[in-house]
Design a protein around this motif. Sequence first.
Motif, PDB file in Angstrom:
ATOM      1  N   ASP A 206      55.156  48.470  79.634  1.00 50.99           N
ATOM      2  CA  ASP A 206      54.180  48.591  78.548  1.00 50.99           C
ATOM      3  C   ASP A 206      53.630  47.246  78.108  1.00 50.99           C
ATOM      4  OD1 ASP A 206      54.625  51.519  78.145  1.00 50.99           O
ATOM      5  OD2 ASP A 206      56.640  50.820  77.614  1.00 50.99           O
TER       6      ASP A 206
ATOM      7  N   LEU B  14      60.485  50.839  74.736  1.00 46.86           N
ATOM      8  CA  LEU B  14      59.333  49.986  75.039  1.00 46.86           C
ATOM      9  C   LEU B  14      59.733  49.126  76.224  1.00 46.86           C
ATOM     10  CD1 LEU B  14      56.536  48.781  74.196  1.00 46.86           C
ATOM     11  CD2 LEU B  14      57.816  47.131  72.828  1.00 46.86           C
TER      12      LEU B  14
ATOM     13  N   HIS C  21      52.277  52.480  74.917  1.00 49.43           N
ATOM     14  CA  HIS C  21      53.387  52.753  74.006  1.00 49.43           C
ATOM     15  C   HIS C  21      52.935  52.446  72.584  1.00 49.43           C
ATOM     16  CE1 HIS C  21      57.319  52.660  72.070  1.00 49.43           C
ATOM     17  NE2 HIS C  21      57.845  53.174  73.172  1.00 49.43           N
TER      18      HIS C  21
ATOM     19  N   ALA D 232      55.997  58.892  74.043  1.00 50.91           N
ATOM     20  CA  ALA D 232      56.319  57.468  74.172  1.00 50.91           C
ATOM     21  C   ALA D 232      57.297  57.012  73.102  1.00 50.91           C
ATOM     22  CB  ALA D 232      55.043  56.639  74.102  1.00 50.91           C
TER      23      ALA D 232
END
Length: 284
Positions: free
Chosen positions: A138, A91, A268, A86
Amino acid sequence: MDVELRHLKALVAIADEGTVTAAAARLHLTQPALSRTLAQLEQRVGVRLVDRSSRHLEVTPAGRTLLEHGRAILSHMDAALADAAAVSRPLRLGYNCAVLGELTVPLLRSWRREHPHTPLELRRMDNRTAGLATREVDVAILRVLPTDPRIHAEALFLEERVAALPDDHPLAGEAAVTLAELRAETLVVCPETGTAGAELWPAALRPRRTTEVRNVDEWLTAVAAGEAVGLAAAGTRESHAHPGVRYVPVTDAPAATVYLARPAQPTHPGTDDFRQAVRAVVCA
């Protein structure tokens, strides 16, 4: 004691499946290879871990102890690998109609400045949770409180409501309008993502006609064409300026709550940093 992850995976598979045949198939190994792996683990631990005296294998007391720790180790390793993967991707921030209105640009700039190694990727998702329920994002900015128990949401601030009017509408030049002044109009609504429908009017004064669209693009087109008027949270005005649409504040419509939402189990590692960044911009 040189125990490897493959040894623990073999023990877990045998305990779960009950036979070497089934466990080998699960791990995509031959039966002899799996048997050798188990024998290596027992040799390195120094105790019998699986009782082979019957056709259905039984994990010994020592084996159950190692099994419990083995499951935890494998789980932690999976989580670590997921976090590592991640970190190397952006993000993903979901939204359906708007992000943070006039605070959107300050947020994007502050994030880029303070977290240069974690790009922020904005994704407009035309569904109620802006992609959170399907794990396509996320974090998300929402204006309807999610009911999915897998999603946590925190209120950020309130936004006024605005009417979206065709630019040649008689009320388009007004400083503000009321719900009663819009009652005779056809109201365009987006059931999947919209936050402002006929329910915001008093029951006895609701618009007589409504028309439905699938997303904000179709909503804007209907308004600009003069087919209907819309009602939205103020953030829509900032995110969706349109040459044929004028946004006018509605003085008596209930405010919209803006929420920051995220999965109960973060997807994340930058999630908490982003929450802090949003709070900093909102409270500035």
